[in-house]
Design a protein around this motif. Structure first.
Motif, PDB file in Angstrom:
ATOM      1  N   THR A 123     -14.521  54.767  57.921  1.00  0.00           N
ATOM      2  CA  THR A 123     -13.867  55.619  56.946  1.00  0.00           C
ATOM      3  C   THR A 123     -14.681  55.668  55.657  1.00  0.00           C
ATOM      4  O   THR A 123     -15.184  54.644  55.200  1.00  0.00           O
ATOM      5  N   SER A 141     -14.542  57.090  51.678  1.00  0.00           N
ATOM      6  CA  SER A 141     -13.739  57.700  50.631  1.00  0.00           C
ATOM      7  C   SER A 141     -14.634  58.036  49.446  1.00  0.00           C
ATOM      8  O   SER A 141     -15.585  57.323  49.146  1.00  0.00           O
ATOM      9  N   LEU A 152     -10.829  61.328  51.679  1.00  0.00           N
ATOM     10  CA  LEU A 152     -10.850  60.197  52.595  1.00  0.00           C
ATOM     11  C   LEU A 152     -11.166  60.756  53.970  1.00  0.00           C
ATOM     12  O   LEU A 152     -10.432  61.593  54.488  1.00  0.00           O
ATOM     13  N   GLU A 153     -12.276  60.319  54.511  1.00  0.00           N
ATOM     14  CA  GLU A 153     -12.707  60.855  55.798  1.00  0.00           C
ATOM     15  C   GLU A 153     -12.882  59.729  56.787  1.00  0.00           C
ATOM     16  O   GLU A 153     -13.538  58.741  56.502  1.00  0.00           O
ATOM     17  N   ALA A 154     -12.338  59.922  57.955  1.00  0.00           N
ATOM     18  CA  ALA A 154     -12.531  58.970  59.032  1.00  0.00           C
ATOM     19  C   ALA A 154     -13.621  59.514  59.941  1.00  0.00           C
ATOM     20  O   ALA A 154     -13.501  60.595  60.510  1.00  0.00           O
TER      21      ALA A 154
END
Ligand code: ZN
Length: 79
Positions: A54, A56, A71-73
């Motif tokens: 993840t 951010s 926020l990227e997974a």
């Protein structure tokens, strides 16, 4: 744990001003990478990468307005 702080001059802040900036890089158990920029005008850019992939990114202008809060997974969890 390692904390590295580096000072830069003439950096372009998120608000568009060219100011001095301080760059911190930190690593701890929670964050794989902690990458933070503090600009002399008060703007902040905070970038975190976590162990699960993840990422951010938060950009806060000197007046407190949040310009980016992402926020990227990177990896989907299949459990
Ligand atoms: Zn600023």
């Amino acid at each position: 744990m390692a904390l590295t702080s580096t000072r830069f001059t003439d950096q372009k802040a998120p608000c568009g001003q060219t100011v001095d900036a301080e760059h911190f890089q930190d690593q701890d158990e929670e964050c794989l990478v902690s990458d933070e920029w503090f600009y002399a005008c008060g703007c902040r850019v905070i970038h975190h990468e976590y162990h699960d992939g993840t990422v951010s990114c938060r950009v806060t202008r000197h007046d407190g307005k949040v310009l980016t809060d992402e926020l990227e997974a990177e990896h989907e969890h299949h459990s």
